[in-house]
Write an enzyme that holds these catalytic residues in place. Sequence first.
Site, mmCIF file in Angstrom:
data_model
loop_
_atom_site.group_PDB
_atom_site.id
_atom_site.type_symbol
_atom_site.label_atom_id
_atom_site.label_comp_id
_atom_site.label_asym_id
_atom_site.label_seq_id
_atom_site.Cartn_x
_atom_site.Cartn_y
_atom_site.Cartn_z
ATOM 1 N N TYR A 39 0.821 -1.199 0.000
ATOM 2 C CA TYR A 39 0.000 0.000 0.000
ATOM 3 C C TYR A 39 0.856 1.251 0.000
ATOM 4 O O TYR A 39 2.074 1.195 0.183
ATOM 5 C CB TYR A 39 -0.950 0.002 1.208
ATOM 6 N N LYS A 153 6.458 -1.834 1.886
ATOM 7 C CA LYS A 153 5.278 -1.204 2.498
ATOM 8 C C LYS A 153 4.107 -2.173 2.371
ATOM 9 O O LYS A 153 3.217 -2.014 1.519
ATOM 10 C CB LYS A 153 4.977 0.160 1.850
ATOM 11 N N GLU A 185 12.495 2.935 13.826
ATOM 12 C CA GLU A 185 11.493 3.959 13.477
ATOM 13 C C GLU A 185 10.359 3.911 14.486
ATOM 14 O O GLU A 185 10.548 3.459 15.612
ATOM 15 C CB GLU A 185 11.016 3.752 12.036
ATOM 16 N N LEU A 209 11.094 1.626 6.919
ATOM 17 C CA LEU A 209 10.468 2.006 5.648
ATOM 18 C C LEU A 209 11.183 3.264 5.151
ATOM 19 O O LEU A 209 11.324 4.229 5.904
ATOM 20 C CB LEU A 209 8.977 2.307 5.846
#
Length: 299
Positions: A39, A153, A185, A209
């Site tokens: 996505y 992702k 993250e 990411l």
Amino acid sequence: MSTQPFALPIAYLNGKFVPVEEAQISPFDRGFIFGDGVYEVIPYYGGKGLRAREHLERLQRSLDMLDIANPYTLDQWQAHLSELVAKNGGGDQAVYMQVTRGVAKRDFAPPKGLTPTVFMMSNPLSQPSKALYEKGLSCVTLDDFRWGRCNVKSTALLGAVLLKHEAVQMGADDCVLFRDGFLTESSASNVVAVKNGVILCPPRDNLILPGITYDLMIELAGKRGVPLEQRKVSRKEVLSADELWLTSSTKEVIAITTLDGKPVGSAEHAGKPGPLFWKMLGFFQDYKQELRALAAAAE
Ligand code: PDD
């Protein structure tokens, strides 16, 4: 359950624009059964996509890593996205788009030749209030137990869901994740630290990411002469940072002002967004202003 609508009225499903409540897929879709899909979330300002091309290029890389054929060309994607935003009234929106491997009999081995399922919806995108910027976010440090391909992702987001759930249950807004003693993250954002005027960014490897906002922040820092290092950032450096920020397409840049219940930073900035944060936020606002002006000029 909330009575809020799930999204803006028009969605896109497999080639058609449909009222969002009429968008339906098969329960045999591999996205539903296995989380076998990817996505993107793309912000639109004044009806114009912020780095839409970069988002679509990352979508292509995610699809390649899962060996799913991209159903559309870059131009086709851009056209469908713009049409969706326009049908939902233009302005500022966050478009969510998802591509799954498609519908098939349940089997771990992906069958060849499936038709990917494409779904897109949009939501209003509102800038955080001044009060929220000034307050910043509270985070807790957690162990990053997600898989080894965080650069995809993927819609398989159970790790992120559980980490965010844990952070919220602990009374925080979100989490700051560490793997083997180094910063990765947050649940749905990149994290950077600031020490002595230098922005410290975790490397763009398989453990995070590669954020489009993170890349834009690096570009803006470079253009405006703010020193920045892209390298492994230790837990110790994070815990003693002058500033911590989250970046993402929906949050842009926002300060983390409390970590594990303790104020981030020291002296007069302790527990408040630091001076470099306000500078970077200004760079983002200028950038968006230019984007809006371009969109208005094209009308
Ligand atoms: N999340 N890291 C993770 C794990 C993310 O899920 C995201 C984005 C980011 C920031 O990437 P970008 O700057 O390209 O938005 C970093 C989106 C917004 C989401 O899942 O809703």
